[in-house]
Enzyme design. Structure first.
Site, PDB file in Angstrom:
ATOM      1  CB  SER A  66      17.706 -47.925  16.677  1.00  0.00           C
ATOM      2  OG  SER A  66      18.740 -47.055  16.310  1.00  0.00           O
ATOM      3  NE  ARG A  97      21.105 -34.395  13.771  1.00  0.00           N
ATOM      4  CZ  ARG A  97      20.969 -35.619  14.286  1.00  0.00           C
ATOM      5  NH1 ARG A  97      20.647 -35.763  15.559  1.00  0.00           N
ATOM      6  NH2 ARG A  97      21.145 -36.673  13.536  1.00  0.00           N
ATOM      7  CG  ASP A 125      24.978 -43.884  15.465  1.00  0.00           C
ATOM      8  OD1 ASP A 125      25.046 -42.849  14.761  1.00  0.00           O
ATOM      9  OD2 ASP A 125      23.904 -44.447  15.721  1.00  0.00           O
ATOM     10  NE  ARG A 157      27.977 -38.177  16.676  1.00  0.00           N
ATOM     11  CZ  ARG A 157      26.994 -39.051  16.880  1.00  0.00           C
ATOM     12  NH1 ARG A 157      26.834 -40.076  16.053  1.00  0.00           N
ATOM     13  NH2 ARG A 157      26.186 -38.901  17.905  1.00  0.00           N
ATOM     14  NE  ARG A 212      25.804 -42.693  18.950  1.00  0.00           N
ATOM     15  CZ  ARG A 212      25.109 -43.552  19.711  1.00  0.00           C
ATOM     16  NH1 ARG A 212      25.689 -44.181  20.705  1.00  0.00           N
ATOM     17  NH2 ARG A 212      23.834 -43.785  19.463  1.00  0.00           N
TER      18      ARG A 212
HETATM   19  C1  S3P Z   1      19.183 -44.244  13.594  1.00  0.00           C
HETATM   20  C2  S3P Z   1      19.753 -44.105  12.359  1.00  0.00           C
HETATM   21  C3  S3P Z   1      21.045 -43.443  12.144  1.00  0.00           C
HETATM   22  C4  S3P Z   1      21.837 -43.285  13.439  1.00  0.00           C
HETATM   23  C5  S3P Z   1      20.974 -42.835  14.582  1.00  0.00           C
HETATM   24  C6  S3P Z   1      19.839 -43.796  14.825  1.00  0.00           C
HETATM   25  C7  S3P Z   1      17.867 -44.891  13.686  1.00  0.00           C
HETATM   26  O1  S3P Z   1      20.825 -42.172  11.584  1.00  0.00           O
HETATM   27  O2  S3P Z   1      22.905 -42.388  13.258  1.00  0.00           O
HETATM   28  O3  S3P Z   1      21.745 -42.736  15.775  1.00  0.00           O
HETATM   29  O4  S3P Z   1      17.459 -45.295  14.792  1.00  0.00           O
HETATM   30  O5  S3P Z   1      17.206 -45.044  12.646  1.00  0.00           O
HETATM   31  P1  S3P Z   1      20.566 -42.007   9.990  1.00  0.00           P
HETATM   32  O6  S3P Z   1      19.501 -42.932   9.622  1.00  0.00           O
HETATM   33  O7  S3P Z   1      20.151 -40.583   9.800  1.00  0.00           O
HETATM   34  O8  S3P Z   1      21.882 -42.324   9.353  1.00  0.00           O
END
Ligand code: S3P
Length: 447
Positions: free
Chosen positions: A29, A129, A326, A357, A402
């Protein structure tokens, strides 16, 4: 783009104890955001510890396509010469975000308030998605999206020539949606306000502040109210990316499962909006210590020491879901080896990740001889106790890193080997997962 070409099946077998130090890669992230904000800053941003997984490499290439100069100097050491807020050029090519929902959604936000048009695509997982969760609110700024049915990629986004500031309450708990709106708000005049009823990871807010933007978060009865003043001059000299708590979850889980293991996992980012998994582990009875607490790159960081533990099933509070979203796949693997049932509620967002998932874990665990129950928003795993999972089957990774890593961890403690049909997707977030686990003592081999 990840997972092209042939599949890489891999088998995981029980091994002796796992021992040593696990240096997991940089936070995914934070790495995406470092590249994007670096591209929107004026001058050079140096980044240390960048994740060199395919997801982040795809974002680096996207930033180049929008006119930034992105240079790799050595392992994890990168620099970005930014074009300044509002300075994105129109890309001459289609932006291929590979497997990455974060990359696609954040880059769409970052370009949505510039008078340019770009077309986005990705792999089969990403093309399935939902993107309307970002393109609908980005339309409030004046951006227009033309995608496939259901708001899916490939999709063309025409940025707003005269963007308006926006006030928007996110209807789903999503840091990606929030971040897309804040990145778009950078090039809108005046104040953009994003309101979250459920707090999600705040890396974008922290990093925007580090880059000099005026951004505040107030906790009000309405929720977390985030206010960003548009058209700042962003600038930063150097950023250190903490190691990824979501990647750390895999060696941590493996050490908890394999008898007599003890490992150290240094430098892990433990932003409270990301650390829910580690709270849950404590409740399950995990022997897990946090040491050397510090702040790096605006994020709290600690070294984790983990020892093999007998775990008990728990009820995970739904309010914790966003802070460990996650980590549910690997939690389900731990739950299968715990005593008693583990109930995970409030997790419908898991159905919209790189794969569904809940379904991927439920079907895979059933194939391994574990009893599960599920509904749209819930998964219960009936634990079989330490080492009690029969295994001896193949799980489908479904283009989901994952899911692949979770079942490889399951094989380390199952009675019979566990095969994953394709370990290729692991390269999106944790390219060295297999050698790192083998270095600790795990038995992973190409099937
Ligand atoms: C992330 C936010 C999450 C997470 C993803 C990374 C991010 O998704 O599942 O792996 O970096 O902002 P969502 O914000 O859609 O829940």
């Amino acid at each position: 783009m990840a997972s092209h070409g042939s599949a890489t099946p891999m088998t995981s077998r029980a091994s002796g104890p796992l021992r040593g130090t696990a240096f997991v890669p940089g936070d995914k992230s934070v790495s995406h955001r470092a590249l994007i904000l670096g591209a929107l800053a004026v001058g050079e941003t140096k980044i240390a510890g960048l994740l060199e997984g395919q997801d982040v490499l795809d974002t680096a290439r996207a930033m180049q396509a929008f006119g930034a100069e992105v240079i790799r100097h050595g392992a994890g050491n990168w620099s970005v010469h930014g074009v300044g807020v509002g300075g994105f050029a129109e890309p001459a090519e289609v932006i291929d975000c590979g497997n990455s929902g974060t990359g696609a959604r954040l880059v769409m936000g970052a370009m949505a308030t510039s008078p340019i048009t770009a077309t986005f695509t990705g792999d089969a997982s990403l093309r399935a998605r939902p993107m309307a969760r970002v393109t609908e609110p980005l339309a409030l700024f004046g951006a227009r999206a033309f995608g496939r049915s259901g708001g899916r990629l490939p999709m063309t986004l025409a940025g707003a020539a005269d963007p308006l500031p926006v006030r928007y309450a996110t209807p789903v708990p999503s840091a990606q949606v929030k971040s897309a709106m804040l990145l778009a708000g950078l090039n809108a005049p005046g104040r953009t306000v994003v309101i979250e009823t459920v707090a999600t990871r705040d890396h974008t807010e922290r990093m925007l502040a580090e880059f000099g933007a005026e951004i505040t978060t107030e906790v009000t009865p309405e929720g977390h109210v985030i206010t960003l003043t548009g058209r700042p001059e962003l600038g930063h000299r150097s950023l250190a990316v903490p190691r990824d708590p979501s990647s750390a979850a895999f060696p941590v889980a493996a050490a908890l499962l394999v008898p007599d293991s003890e490992i150290l996992v240094p430098g892990i980012g433990l932003n409270p909006a990301r650390a829910g998994f580690y709270e849950t582990l404590a409740e399950m009875g995990a022997d897990l210590e946090r040491g050397n607490l510090r702040v790096e790159g605006g994020e709290p960081v600690a070294d984790l020491r983990v020892r093999h533990s007998v775990l008990s099933g728990v009820e995970v509070p739904p309010a914790r879901a966003a802070s460990m979203i996650d980590e549910y796949p690997v939690l389900a693997v731990l739950a299968a080896n715990a005593e008693g049932a583990t109930v995970m509620r409030g997790i419908r967002e898991l159905r919209l990740k790189e794969s569904d998932r809940i379904d991927a874990m439920a079907r895979g665990l059933e194939a391994m001889g574990v009893r599960v129950e599920e509904d749209e928003d819930m998964l219960t795993v009936h634990g079989m106790g330490p080492g009690g999972v029969p295994g001896g089957a193949t799980a489908a990774a479904r283009l989901d890193h994952r899911i692949a890593m979770s079942f490889l961890c399951l094989g380390m403690a199952a009675r019979q080997p566990v095969t994953v049909d394709d370990a290729g997707p692991v390269a999106t977030s944790f390219p060295d997962f297999v050698p790192l686990m083998i270095g600790l003592g795990a038995d992973l081999q190409r099937a």
